[in-house]
Design a protein around this motif. Structure first.
Motif, PDB file in Angstrom:
ATOM      1  N   ILE A 140      59.874  85.615  -2.668  1.00  0.00           N
ATOM      2  CA  ILE A 140      59.899  86.470  -3.853  1.00  0.00           C
ATOM      3  C   ILE A 140      61.313  86.381  -4.404  1.00  0.00           C
ATOM      4  O   ILE A 140      62.289  86.594  -3.679  1.00  0.00           O
ATOM      5  N   GLN A 141      61.437  86.023  -5.693  1.00  0.00           N
ATOM      6  CA  GLN A 141      62.745  85.950  -6.331  1.00  0.00           C
ATOM      7  C   GLN A 141      62.795  86.883  -7.530  1.00  0.00           C
ATOM      8  O   GLN A 141      61.796  87.077  -8.221  1.00  0.00           O
ATOM      9  N   LEU A 142      63.984  87.412  -7.770  1.00  0.00           N
ATOM     10  CA  LEU A 142      64.220  88.287  -8.910  1.00  0.00           C
ATOM     11  C   LEU A 142      65.271  87.656  -9.810  1.00  0.00           C
ATOM     12  O   LEU A 142      66.334  87.244  -9.336  1.00  0.00           O
ATOM     13  N   LEU A 143      64.954  87.545 -11.101  1.00  0.00           N
ATOM     14  CA  LEU A 143      65.905  87.066 -12.098  1.00  0.00           C
ATOM     15  C   LEU A 143      66.151  88.196 -13.093  1.00  0.00           C
ATOM     16  O   LEU A 143      65.283  88.517 -13.901  1.00  0.00           O
ATOM     17  N   GLU A 144      67.321  88.822 -13.008  1.00  0.00           N
ATOM     18  CA  GLU A 144      67.650  89.903 -13.928  1.00  0.00           C
ATOM     19  C   GLU A 144      68.078  89.357 -15.289  1.00  0.00           C
ATOM     20  O   GLU A 144      68.025  90.065 -16.287  1.00  0.00           O
ATOM     21  N   LYS A 145      68.515  88.101 -15.293  1.00  0.00           N
ATOM     22  CA  LYS A 145      68.847  87.407 -16.538  1.00  0.00           C
ATOM     23  C   LYS A 145      68.634  85.918 -16.311  1.00  0.00           C
ATOM     24  O   LYS A 145      68.313  85.484 -15.189  1.00  0.00           O
ATOM     25  N   SER A 146      68.833  85.125 -17.352  1.00  0.00           N
ATOM     26  CA  SER A 146      68.593  83.684 -17.265  1.00  0.00           C
ATOM     27  C   SER A 146      69.401  83.044 -16.140  1.00  0.00           C
ATOM     28  O   SER A 146      70.618  83.261 -16.019  1.00  0.00           O
ATOM     29  N   LEU A 147      68.700  82.267 -15.285  1.00  0.00           N
ATOM     30  CA  LEU A 147      69.305  81.491 -14.186  1.00  0.00           C
ATOM     31  C   LEU A 147      69.971  82.353 -13.120  1.00  0.00           C
ATOM     32  O   LEU A 147      70.732  81.856 -12.298  1.00  0.00           O
ATOM     33  N   ASP A 148      69.668  83.646 -13.096  1.00  0.00           N
ATOM     34  CA  ASP A 148      70.253  84.568 -12.124  1.00  0.00           C
ATOM     35  C   ASP A 148      69.274  84.742 -10.958  1.00  0.00           C
ATOM     36  O   ASP A 148      68.544  85.735 -10.881  1.00  0.00           O
ATOM     37  N   PHE A 149      69.261  83.752 -10.063  1.00  0.00           N
ATOM     38  CA  PHE A 149      68.268  83.707  -8.994  1.00  0.00           C
ATOM     39  C   PHE A 149      68.705  84.554  -7.797  1.00  0.00           C
ATOM     40  O   PHE A 149      69.773  84.349  -7.236  1.00  0.00           O
ATOM     41  N   LYS A 150      67.840  85.488  -7.387  1.00  0.00           N
ATOM     42  CA  LYS A 150      68.102  86.293  -6.188  1.00  0.00           C
ATOM     43  C   LYS A 150      66.848  86.269  -5.314  1.00  0.00           C
ATOM     44  O   LYS A 150      65.782  86.718  -5.738  1.00  0.00           O
ATOM     45  N   ILE A 151      66.977  85.728  -4.108  1.00  0.00           N
ATOM     46  CA  ILE A 151      65.857  85.726  -3.163  1.00  0.00           C
ATOM     47  C   ILE A 151      65.822  87.080  -2.465  1.00  0.00           C
ATOM     48  O   ILE A 151      66.748  87.439  -1.741  1.00  0.00           O
ATOM     49  N   ILE A 152      64.756  87.830  -2.694  1.00  0.00           N
ATOM     50  CA  ILE A 152      64.662  89.151  -2.051  1.00  0.00           C
ATOM     51  C   ILE A 152      63.701  89.141  -0.867  1.00  0.00           C
ATOM     52  O   ILE A 152      63.666  90.084  -0.092  1.00  0.00           O
ATOM     53  N   GLY A 153      62.934  88.061  -0.731  1.00  0.00           N
ATOM     54  CA  GLY A 153      62.020  87.934   0.403  1.00  0.00           C
ATOM     55  C   GLY A 153      61.641  86.490   0.616  1.00  0.00           C
ATOM     56  O   GLY A 153      61.572  85.712  -0.341  1.00  0.00           O
ATOM     57  N   SER A 154      61.420  86.112   1.879  1.00  0.00           N
ATOM     58  CA  SER A 154      61.081  84.714   2.179  1.00  0.00           C
ATOM     59  C   SER A 154      60.273  84.658   3.465  1.00  0.00           C
ATOM     60  O   SER A 154      60.328  85.583   4.283  1.00  0.00           O
ATOM     61  N   THR A 155      59.521  83.582   3.652  1.00  0.00           N
ATOM     62  CA  THR A 155      58.781  83.436   4.905  1.00  0.00           C
ATOM     63  C   THR A 155      59.741  83.197   6.060  1.00  0.00           C
ATOM     64  O   THR A 155      60.755  82.510   5.910  1.00  0.00           O
ATOM     65  N   GLN A 156      59.409  83.772   7.185  1.00  0.00           N
ATOM     66  CA  GLN A 156      60.231  83.614   8.386  1.00  0.00           C
ATOM     67  C   GLN A 156      59.765  82.446   9.249  1.00  0.00           C
ATOM     68  O   GLN A 156      60.418  82.107  10.235  1.00  0.00           O
ATOM     69  N   ASP A 157      58.657  81.832   8.859  1.00  0.00           N
ATOM     70  CA  ASP A 157      58.143  80.702   9.654  1.00  0.00           C
ATOM     71  C   ASP A 157      57.377  79.752   8.735  1.00  0.00           C
ATOM     72  O   ASP A 157      57.986  79.043   7.945  1.00  0.00           O
ATOM     73  N   ASP A 158      56.038  79.746   8.823  1.00  0.00           N
ATOM     74  CA  ASP A 158      55.231  78.840   8.000  1.00  0.00           C
ATOM     75  C   ASP A 158      55.180  79.312   6.548  1.00  0.00           C
ATOM     76  O   ASP A 158      55.177  80.509   6.275  1.00  0.00           O
ATOM     77  N   ALA A 159      55.125  78.349   5.631  1.00  0.00           N
ATOM     78  CA  ALA A 159      54.827  78.674   4.237  1.00  0.00           C
ATOM     79  C   ALA A 159      53.324  78.870   4.112  1.00  0.00           C
ATOM     80  O   ALA A 159      52.536  78.372   4.925  1.00  0.00           O
ATOM     81  N   VAL A 160      52.894  79.582   3.067  1.00  0.00           N
ATOM     82  CA  VAL A 160      51.468  79.869   2.927  1.00  0.00           C
ATOM     83  C   VAL A 160      50.663  78.583   2.724  1.00  0.00           C
ATOM     84  O   VAL A 160      49.563  78.434   3.278  1.00  0.00           O
TER      85      VAL A 160
END
Length: 317
Positions: A140-160
């Motif tokens: 899950i990524q949040l972009l508050e403005k253009s190109l402002d990438f913030k990863i707020i959540g990620s898989t800890q093992d396998d991708a879906v």
């Protein structure tokens, strides 16, 4: 301004040409047929096929866009993440073109490209909350403005997507397994088999190894007991749990960050149930923009890299 973009991070080699923000061509050389007999992507085979195919992809992309190579102003390519051999082929093609034309060369990130692939047909209104779902990544990524990438959540093992493919393989479904599970799931009973939601906690991180293991154990148990596996029901039950795992965290993020735009990107975003659930969440929370990319921009493609490149150039100016 004309951009020539290259995407070669896995088993597709793609070249897209963009003029003044409009995609003129997006040619993709797919290797699904060659890799399907091995049940997954073979890295060395992927890079060798890229070497064989890049010339006709380039020729066709130029022809379809009605652009002469010397008209190109910028060359961009996917530099990471991905299969090393595949990335190197794309980089060498890009470097050669940039040196020949004496044009700027720009490195792009594959996941950021997927995110901006959703911006091609329908432009973002910030802040944007993004669910990235693919064979190699779940975030899950949040972009508050253009190109402002913030990863707020990620898989800890396998991708879906990886989880889908591994379960499909045990069920005897041909690679890639995700679309086949999705198709069979539409005909099944999602409540027949009970499977666990892993990492059901207060974080925005995911875990799919537990779902994968539980699914494989269930299949083995049914086989050992000589019980018939109702494949449509098993696919439906698996898919229901996988999507609930994704949406549980994403919906929580929507409530906290209150985005103006939500989008789902990556190869698994082509899944019909994910697309449907996504619209449900958007309408539930009155999100002003719900963007689900055109199918052409879900899987790996160079148009998304061209769009990302264009965004960087606009911001630099």
């Amino acid at each position: 301004m004309i951009i020539l973009a290259i995407e070669s991070s896995c088993d597709e080699f793609s070249i897209s040409i963009m003029r003044d923000g409009k995609i003129l061509s997006n040619i993709i050389s797919s290797q699904i047929k060659e890799h399907s007999e091995f049940g997954g992507v073979v890295p060395e085979l992927a890079s060798r096929l890229h070497v064989e195919n890049f010339h006709w992809v380039l020729t066709k992309s130029l022809k379809e866009s009605n652009v002469v190579l010397e008209e190109v102003d910028y060359i961009s390519y996917t530099s990471n993440p991905g299969l090393i051999g595949s990335l190197i082929v794309g980089k060498l093609v890009a470097q050669t073109l940039a040196m020949y034309l004496n044009k700027p060369l720009m490195e792009m990130n594959h996941i950021k490209g997927h995110i901006y692939g959703a911006n091609i047909d329908d432009k973002f209104v910030y802040p944007v909350l993004v669910l990235v779902v693919s064979g190699g990544h779940t975030q899950i990524q949040l972009l508050e403005k253009s190109l402002d990438f913030k990863i707020i959540g990620s898989t800890q093992d396998d991708a879906v997507g990886e989880c889908y493919d591994k379960v499909a393989r045990v069920l005897g479904l041909q690679y890639p397994g995700g679309p086949k599970i999705d198709k069979l799931a539409q005909k099944g009973n999602p409540d027949r088999y009970q499977l666990p939601i892993s990492k059901n906690d207060d974080t925005y991180d995911f875990s799919f190894s537990g779902l994968k293991t539980a699914s494989l154990n269930l299949i083995n148990k049914l086989n050992q007991n000589n019980e018939k596996i109702i494949i449509n029901d098993l696919c439906a039950s698996f898919q229901k749990t996988a999507i609930n795992t994704l949406m549980l965290k994403f919906e929580r993020a929507v409530k906290e960050f209150k985005p103006e735009t939500i989008t789902v990107v990556g190869g698994v975003s082509a899944n019909s149930s994910i697309r449907s659930k996504f619209f449900e969440i958007g309408k539930k929370y009155n999100i002003s923009k719900i963007i689900v990319p055109n199918m052409e921009y879900c899987t790996d493609n160079a148009a998304m890299i061209a769009e990302l490149t264009n965004e960087y150039i606009k911001n630099k100016k």
